[in-house]
Design a protein around this motif. Sequence first.
Motif, PDB file in Angstrom:
ATOM      1  N   ASP A 118       0.728  -1.262  -0.079  1.00 31.61           N
ATOM      2  CA  ASP A 118      -0.006  -0.144   0.155  1.00 31.61           C
ATOM      3  C   ASP A 118       0.813   1.251  -0.014  1.00 31.61           C
ATOM      4  OD1 ASP A 118      -2.329  -1.403   0.066  1.00 31.61           O
ATOM      5  OD2 ASP A 118      -2.070  -1.744   2.290  1.00 31.61           O
ATOM      6  N   THR A 119       1.844   1.270   0.422  1.00 29.91           N
ATOM      7  CA  THR A 119       2.699   2.530   0.935  1.00 29.91           C
ATOM      8  C   THR A 119       4.154   2.590   0.252  1.00 29.91           C
ATOM      9  OG1 THR A 119       3.893   1.771   2.718  1.00 29.91           O
ATOM     10  CG2 THR A 119       2.142   2.459   3.314  1.00 29.91           C
ATOM     11  N   ALA A 120       4.462   1.300  -0.666  1.00 28.29           N
ATOM     12  CA  ALA A 120       5.649   1.291  -1.298  1.00 28.29           C
ATOM     13  C   ALA A 120       6.992   1.376  -0.546  1.00 28.29           C
ATOM     14  CB  ALA A 120       5.713   2.210  -2.643  1.00 28.29           C
ATOM     15  N   GLU A 121       6.922   1.326   0.707  1.00 31.99           N
ATOM     16  CA  GLU A 121       8.028   1.463   1.551  1.00 31.99           C
ATOM     17  C   GLU A 121       8.615   0.154   1.460  1.00 31.99           C
ATOM     18  OE1 GLU A 121       8.578   1.204   6.564  1.00 31.99           O
ATOM     19  OE2 GLU A 121       6.714   1.288   5.617  1.00 31.99           O
ATOM     20  N   VAL A 122      10.284   0.260   1.616  1.00 36.45           N
ATOM     21  CA  VAL A 122      10.806  -1.060   1.794  1.00 36.45           C
ATOM     22  C   VAL A 122      10.642  -1.721   3.152  1.00 36.45           C
ATOM     23  CG1 VAL A 122      13.333  -1.968   1.533  1.00 36.45           C
ATOM     24  CG2 VAL A 122      12.580  -0.149   0.156  1.00 36.45           C
ATOM     25  N   LEU A 123      10.245  -2.932   3.072  1.00 36.65           N
ATOM     26  CA  LEU A 123       9.983  -3.586   4.452  1.00 36.65           C
ATOM     27  C   LEU A 123      11.355  -4.357   4.766  1.00 36.65           C
ATOM     28  CD1 LEU A 123       6.494  -4.813   3.712  1.00 36.65           C
ATOM     29  CD2 LEU A 123       7.284  -3.237   5.168  1.00 36.65           C
ATOM     30  N   ALA A 124      12.029  -5.077   3.664  1.00 39.86           N
ATOM     31  CA  ALA A 124      13.207  -5.669   4.070  1.00 39.86           C
ATOM     32  C   ALA A 124      13.893  -5.937   2.845  1.00 39.86           C
ATOM     33  CB  ALA A 124      12.809  -7.142   4.584  1.00 39.86           C
ATOM     34  N   GLU A 125      15.043  -6.306   2.847  1.00 45.69           N
ATOM     35  CA  GLU A 125      16.080  -6.552   1.810  1.00 45.69           C
ATOM     36  C   GLU A 125      17.367  -7.626   2.168  1.00 45.69           C
ATOM     37  OE1 GLU A 125      18.624  -3.011   0.696  1.00 45.69           O
ATOM     38  OE2 GLU A 125      17.324  -2.222   2.392  1.00 45.69           O
ATOM     39  N   VAL A 126      17.782  -8.006   1.089  1.00 46.86           N
ATOM     40  CA  VAL A 126      19.166  -8.773   1.522  1.00 46.86           C
ATOM     41  C   VAL A 126      19.983  -8.645   0.137  1.00 46.86           C
ATOM     42  CG1 VAL A 126      18.038 -10.757  -0.107  1.00 46.86           C
ATOM     43  CG2 VAL A 126      19.707 -11.329   1.700  1.00 46.86           C
ATOM     44  N   GLN A 127      21.502  -8.267   0.502  1.00 45.71           N
ATOM     45  CA  GLN A 127      22.226  -8.000  -0.356  1.00 45.71           C
ATOM     46  C   GLN A 127      23.009  -9.491  -1.076  1.00 45.71           C
ATOM     47  OE1 GLN A 127      25.275  -4.832   0.116  1.00 45.71           O
ATOM     48  NE2 GLN A 127      26.698  -6.182  -0.200  1.00 45.71           N
ATOM     49  N   LEU A 128      23.142  -9.597  -2.343  1.00 47.20           N
ATOM     50  CA  LEU A 128      23.420 -10.732  -3.025  1.00 47.20           C
ATOM     51  C   LEU A 128      25.230 -10.380  -3.236  1.00 47.20           C
ATOM     52  CD1 LEU A 128      20.490 -11.668  -5.398  1.00 47.20           C
ATOM     53  CD2 LEU A 128      20.833 -12.291  -2.881  1.00 47.20           C
ATOM     54  N   ALA A 129      25.911 -11.561  -3.350  1.00 46.93           N
ATOM     55  CA  ALA A 129      27.211 -11.478  -4.011  1.00 46.93           C
ATOM     56  C   ALA A 129      27.314 -10.595  -5.244  1.00 46.93           C
ATOM     57  CB  ALA A 129      27.929 -12.883  -3.947  1.00 46.93           C
ATOM     58  N   LYS A 130      28.220  -9.770  -5.434  1.00 44.98           N
ATOM     59  CA  LYS A 130      28.203  -8.942  -6.566  1.00 44.98           C
ATOM     60  C   LYS A 130      28.546  -9.751  -8.075  1.00 44.98           C
ATOM     61  CE  LYS A 130      30.645  -4.842  -8.359  1.00 44.98           C
ATOM     62  NZ  LYS A 130      31.652  -3.610  -8.236  1.00 44.98           N
ATOM     63  N   GLY A 131      27.939  -9.420  -8.939  1.00 41.42           N
ATOM     64  CA  GLY A 131      28.268  -9.947 -10.263  1.00 41.42           C
ATOM     65  C   GLY A 131      28.108  -9.046 -11.318  1.00 41.42           C
ATOM     66  N   ALA A 132      27.696  -9.514 -12.680  1.00 41.85           N
ATOM     67  CA  ALA A 132      27.723  -8.600 -13.711  1.00 41.85           C
ATOM     68  C   ALA A 132      26.247  -7.911 -13.538  1.00 41.85           C
ATOM     69  CB  ALA A 132      27.583  -9.443 -14.856  1.00 41.85           C
ATOM     70  N   LEU A 133      26.087  -6.626 -14.292  1.00 40.99           N
ATOM     71  CA  LEU A 133      24.782  -5.977 -14.252  1.00 40.99           C
ATOM     72  C   LEU A 133      23.775  -6.647 -14.324  1.00 40.99           C
ATOM     73  CD1 LEU A 133      23.476  -3.059 -14.111  1.00 40.99           C
ATOM     74  CD2 LEU A 133      23.716  -3.234 -16.404  1.00 40.99           C
ATOM     75  N   LEU A 134      23.828  -7.624 -15.509  1.00 40.24           N
ATOM     76  CA  LEU A 134      22.467  -8.385 -15.670  1.00 40.24           C
ATOM     77  C   LEU A 134      22.242  -9.493 -14.796  1.00 40.24           C
ATOM     78  CD1 LEU A 134      22.700  -8.513 -19.697  1.00 40.24           C
ATOM     79  CD2 LEU A 134      21.307  -7.007 -18.324  1.00 40.24           C
ATOM     80  N   GLY A 135      23.251  -9.810 -14.035  1.00 39.17           N
ATOM     81  CA  GLY A 135      22.917 -10.868 -13.034  1.00 39.17           C
ATOM     82  C   GLY A 135      21.642 -10.254 -11.994  1.00 39.17           C
ATOM     83  N   GLY A 136      21.716  -8.941 -11.892  1.00 31.89           N
ATOM     84  CA  GLY A 136      20.751  -8.486 -10.863  1.00 31.89           C
ATOM     85  C   GLY A 136      19.535  -8.096 -11.880  1.00 31.89           C
ATOM     86  N   VAL A 137      19.385  -8.333 -12.953  1.00 22.55           N
ATOM     87  CA  VAL A 137      18.106  -8.046 -14.008  1.00 22.55           C
ATOM     88  C   VAL A 137      17.387  -9.084 -14.274  1.00 22.55           C
ATOM     89  CG1 VAL A 137      17.298  -7.121 -15.919  1.00 22.55           C
ATOM     90  CG2 VAL A 137      19.336  -6.197 -14.973  1.00 22.55           C
ATOM     91  N   TYR A 138      17.779 -10.308 -14.680  1.00 18.89           N
ATOM     92  CA  TYR A 138      16.952 -11.424 -15.059  1.00 18.89           C
ATOM     93  C   TYR A 138      16.879 -12.410 -13.931  1.00 18.89           C
ATOM     94  CZ  TYR A 138      16.460  -9.690 -19.646  1.00 18.89           C
ATOM     95  OH  TYR A 138      16.250  -8.871 -21.041  1.00 18.89           O
ATOM     96  N   GLY A 139      15.620 -12.761 -13.709  1.00 14.46           N
ATOM     97  CA  GLY A 139      15.270 -13.764 -12.760  1.00 14.46           C
ATOM     98  C   GLY A 139      13.665 -13.782 -12.944  1.00 14.46           C
TER      99      GLY A 139
END
Length: 544
Positions: A118-139
């Motif tokens: 409802d508010t678009a507030e970030v509720l939680a998050e987790v950081q992944l091991a860094k890779g190429a840009l598209l590694g964080g795009v396609y899933g």
Amino acid sequence: MAAMWRVLGAGATTIATVASALALQVPAAGAQPAQPQPSPPGLGPAGTATVHGDAASTDTMPGRGPGVNPAIVSGLTGATCSTVFIGSDDMPVALCTSYIGMNPPTPAAPTVKLFHPDTAEVLAEVQLAKGALLGGVYGYLDDRDRVVVADGNRRLLAVGHERTPEGPWRMTVEVLADLSAAVPEGDAITGLMPAFDGRVWFATSGGVVGTVRTAGGGGGENFDDDDNDHTPRFLTLPAGEKISNGFTVRPGGASVITTRALYEIDTAADGTPTIRWRHGYDVGPGRKPGLLAYGSGTTPTYFGPGNGLIAITDDTEHPDLIVLRQSDGTEVCRMPAFATTLRPDSAAADGVLISGPAASENSILAHPASGDADTTALVLVNTYGFEYPPFAVDGPAVPAGAPYIGGMTRVDVSLDGAGAGADAACSRKWTNTSRTASLPKLTTGDRQIHAMAYGPAAGQSALGSLPEPLPGQEILDHGLAQKVGPVFVTSTDVETGHEVMRTFVGHAPLDEPMELTGTLASRGDAPGVLWQPTMTRMLRIGPA
């Protein structure tokens, strides 16, 4: 800064006529109900579980758009979110990339973020091991509302979310597979999709295509937990061919486009990919401004009877739309992808032309034409001249830059009634000059195309009651990775190409759409909710 974002979001105004408002609420006369695309076992809800809407990459989804006077709520993301998914629990979750340093912007490790519905507030998050840009795009989102994504350690992960006993939300991470045996050091996983046999397809920027049976789920209901062979099966495409786009799957195989060719790939009984055919395409002198790599920018789109046809564009100076048979790779029709002032012979009956060169980095939208079971409407978006951040592109552009003119076009592919093996004819139905700046999505309940867009470019006429381009706009529109000026959310009638809704959401560069991918939560016959990221915010666009 936060106060400024609240002001921008609260100041939304709608530019639409009464007639447009009525048009948005009524499906086109004679519209035929769209047949849902087949979905692999293990994939999440239809329309909101993949980057391109479904396994066939049609960029369509059920339900209706956000309506003619949508409310806009936003939350700061602390990152740029490339793709948004919505699961069966109605919770939006996104793949995001934060930045360190701004000259030039440098990508940091990708994160998966959960947002309040409802508010678009970030509720939680987790950081992944860094890779190429598209590694964080396609899933993709699986049927347990988990984001399946690859990290920089070449592992396949399932990232879920749950409430803690104390009440707040938290993210969970499960390792599904180790792909390092198939993915060379320095390569990166850029494409993921569940297979129809319960495995998971993956592809890398270096040209590796494979499947893997995952541990602990993540594929489909055919997963056999007693089968402990989680070794990836793969093949490597010819040297020099990179994969910079997503790929499309079907029962028994997938369609993969590289920077030089389209491949139709089948799988053996043990999941090993095998090439059925290769269709090379022509390329120009180098990477076009507005494309991420030197080659076609389109993810293959399956459509037609039995998904027996595939649509792509090539990479010539003036790219063609190419439609091929999935069975053998033969071409069934080809025509200029866009009607431009350089190719005026390809104009539709409306006579509208895009000024100058045109090309597309977006997938081709596909939806059955209204009232004609043998015709599919393909919609292509011109991204020529769009400036991506420097870290996102592969090599210099030729030419080095160009104004971002935009434009969208519809091409109808008509069969003779004999199915996907029949001859086909391509014909252009309309072109418009909307400066679309996000990956468009079509809702099947109202046959509307929804996207973010800029105002008119220098030299273009203002649309409706929009202001004329700013003084010096030609400078602002040429060579800047982020534009300067107002940003809108738009809805376009797929039958006519006319905008029926345009609502102000903010100003670039802070609300630069960056060709990011949103999604739309269906509410049946009522207006839905469009979730759309910008450079710094997550926008919730629709009824409260």
